[in-house]
Motif scaffolding. Structure first.
Motif, PDB file in Angstrom:
ATOM      1  N   PHE A  75       0.521  -0.689  -0.364  1.00 17.18           N
ATOM      2  CA  PHE A  75       0.356   0.466  -0.058  1.00 17.18           C
ATOM      3  C   PHE A  75       0.794   1.583  -0.513  1.00 17.18           C
ATOM      4  N   ALA A  76       1.972   1.069   0.882  1.00 16.55           N
ATOM      5  CA  ALA A  76       2.898   2.300   0.590  1.00 16.55           C
ATOM      6  C   ALA A  76       2.884   2.716  -0.415  1.00 16.55           C
ATOM      7  N   LYS A  77       3.877   1.623  -1.018  1.00 14.90           N
ATOM      8  CA  LYS A  77       4.884   1.330  -1.896  1.00 14.90           C
ATOM      9  C   LYS A  77       3.903   2.237  -3.051  1.00 14.90           C
ATOM     10  N   GLN A  78       2.808   2.292  -3.111  1.00 15.94           N
ATOM     11  CA  GLN A  78       1.759   1.936  -4.915  1.00 15.94           C
ATOM     12  C   GLN A  78       0.524   3.347  -3.786  1.00 15.94           C
ATOM     13  N   LYS A  79       0.086   3.196  -3.136  1.00 22.05           N
ATOM     14  CA  LYS A  79      -0.756   4.785  -2.889  1.00 22.05           C
ATOM     15  C   LYS A  79      -0.250   5.450  -2.403  1.00 22.05           C
ATOM     16  N   LEU A  80       0.544   5.164  -0.983  1.00 22.13           N
ATOM     17  CA  LEU A  80       1.121   6.735  -1.047  1.00 22.13           C
ATOM     18  C   LEU A  80       2.678   7.228  -1.391  1.00 22.13           C
ATOM     19  N   LEU A  81       2.656   6.998  -2.924  1.00 27.17           N
ATOM     20  CA  LEU A  81       3.233   7.152  -3.186  1.00 27.17           C
ATOM     21  C   LEU A  81       2.958   8.320  -3.973  1.00 27.17           C
ATOM     22  N   LEU A 309       9.428   0.494  -0.587  1.00 25.86           N
ATOM     23  CA  LEU A 309      10.807  -0.062  -2.469  1.00 25.86           C
ATOM     24  C   LEU A 309      12.083  -1.207  -1.466  1.00 25.86           C
ATOM     25  N   GLY A 310      12.341  -0.573  -0.493  1.00 27.58           N
ATOM     26  CA  GLY A 310      14.282  -1.227   0.026  1.00 27.58           C
ATOM     27  C   GLY A 310      13.397  -2.479   0.594  1.00 27.58           C
ATOM     28  N   LEU A 311      12.348  -2.200   1.115  1.00 29.41           N
ATOM     29  CA  LEU A 311      12.492  -3.697   2.263  1.00 29.41           C
ATOM     30  C   LEU A 311      11.810  -4.995   1.225  1.00 29.41           C
ATOM     31  N   THR A 312      10.913  -4.061  -0.158  1.00 30.05           N
ATOM     32  CA  THR A 312      10.701  -5.793  -1.105  1.00 30.05           C
ATOM     33  C   THR A 312      11.756  -5.812  -1.935  1.00 30.05           C
ATOM     34  N   THR A 313      12.673  -5.007  -2.180  1.00 29.49           N
ATOM     35  CA  THR A 313      14.102  -5.220  -3.080  1.00 29.49           C
ATOM     36  C   THR A 313      14.886  -6.224  -2.567  1.00 29.49           C
ATOM     37  N   HIS A 314      15.340  -7.371  -2.917  1.00 26.91           N
ATOM     38  CA  HIS A 314      16.172  -8.429  -2.500  1.00 26.91           C
ATOM     39  C   HIS A 314      18.140  -7.985  -3.007  1.00 26.91           C
ATOM     40  N   ILE A 315      18.961  -7.738  -2.714  1.00 19.74           N
ATOM     41  CA  ILE A 315      20.159  -8.403  -2.930  1.00 19.74           C
ATOM     42  C   ILE A 315      20.170  -8.760  -4.185  1.00 19.74           C
TER      43      ILE A 315
END
Length: 352
Positions: A75-81, A309-315
């Motif tokens: 929700f934060a990555k899409q709507k809050l953006l 975005l960072g939370l859903t990004t894997h190294i």
């Protein structure tokens, strides 16, 4: 019936709450960190720090709470953006366009179009990158850094890993520019005695990635340079909305036809709302104190989106991207400095 409706509503809020609280905690923590003098002097804004914090947690602790937090994080990555991009309009007024003059407007338009066109050509033809990665890096380099990357993502529906790679190029080369541009001024000003501090400010604002980075570089030279740089930069930010509309049309035209019919255009309504907010802000109907509060809220919303975005990004995803995205970012960085300098000098000579 009302009790049932309220119960469902509270259940829905509880579904999103853990993820939203997590992204808010990262946003507030990185905002505090960004205000520390030792960190602030690096020019790393809240958005940059939020995605770094999100990536660190996303690859360590977050997988253990993923099931509870994912709904709120998405929700934060899409709507809050989108809401954050809309509220970004309160930082702008159309009077700022008049302040930079015709030459400043022409320079910004030329820099945006040339940089993004170059990103498409170099990314696709030379480096063989996928379209989304090339477009995201091009958007971040040509307009307003991480905010432009985030705003472009929902229009082209890019993967989180590609967005993170694009943001990384903005962070690396934009941070390098903070230290490089003052050196450029001290090296070039003796060779071009006719170059004013204000004109170099327009050059800075028309070629650097992030607003925070522009402020840091301009401040290191002079107040006059800083003011001109910020105005030129905010004018580039205003070009984000029409840019997103054009990107939406490009996506639609390149999409394969389904059942003999072309896809409908996914119009970025949040970009239109962004322009309307800037128009409204130009009337100065809201007190400056209220605008300051709105901008603080906007910083939190955008930082929450970056944290998500960072939370859903894997190294592992970033490693798979390889060096080619960084090479594209480097090539565009060189173009912004050298090509941007040539464009600035030419336009100032013709229209100055």
């Amino acid at each position: 019936m009302a009790d049932i409706s309220l119960h469902k509503h509270s259940q829905g809020m509880a579904h999103f709450a853990p993820g939203l609280l997590l992204t808010a905690a990262i946003a507030l923590a990185t905002a505090w960190l960004g205000n520390l003098p030792s960190v602030a002097q690096l020019g790393l804004g809240a958005l940059t720090l939020a995605i770094i914090g999100g990536i660190i947690l996303g690859n360590t602790l977050y997988p253990t709470v993923h099931g509870h937090c994912d709904a709120g994080v998405q929700f934060a990555k899409q709507k809050l953006l989108r809401l954050g991009i809309i509220l970004y309009g309160f930082r702008l007024t159309f009077q700022q366009v008049l302040d930079v003059g015709v030459s400043g407007v022409v320079i910004d338009v030329l820099m945006l179009t040339s940089t993004f066109t170059l990103a498409c050509w170099l990314g696709r033809k030379i480096l063989k990158l996928d379209r989304e990665t090339a477009w995201l890096i091009g958007a971040g380099s040509s307009i307003c850094g991480a905010a432009a990357v985030l705003a472009t993502e929902p229009v082209i529906k890019a993967e989180s890993s590609k967005v993170a790679v694009a943001v990384a190029t903005v962070v690396i080369f934009g941070t390098l520019a903070i230290f490089l541009y003052p050196l450029i001024w001290h090296s070039v000003s003796p060779l071009l005695p006719g170059l004013s501090l204000s004109e170099f400010g327009i050059y800075t604002g028309s070629t650097m990635h992030e607003v925070a980075q522009v402020v840091a570089a301009g401040h290191a030279i002079s107040p006059e340079t800083e003011n001109a740089a910020v105005i030129a930069k905010m004018l580039r930010v205003m070009m984000l909305a029409p840019f997103l509309v054009v990107i939406g049309v490009m996506v639609r035209r390149s999409a394969p036809a389904t059942s003999g019919e072309k896809q409908r255009i996914t119009f970025p309504w949040f970009a239109l709302a962004f322009i309307l907010v800037a128009l409204f802000n130009s009337a100065h109907l809201i007190p400056a104190s209220a605008i300051a509060v709105i901008n603080q809220l906007d910083n939190v919303l955008l930082a929450m989106a970056m944290a998500a975005l960072g939370l859903t990004t894997h190294i592992s995803q970033l490693k798979r991207a390889g060096l080619r995205p960084l090479l594209l970012g480097l090539m565009l960085f060189i173009w912004l400095i050298v090509g941007g300098g040539a464009i600035n000098l030419t336009i100032h000579h013709w229209l100055g």
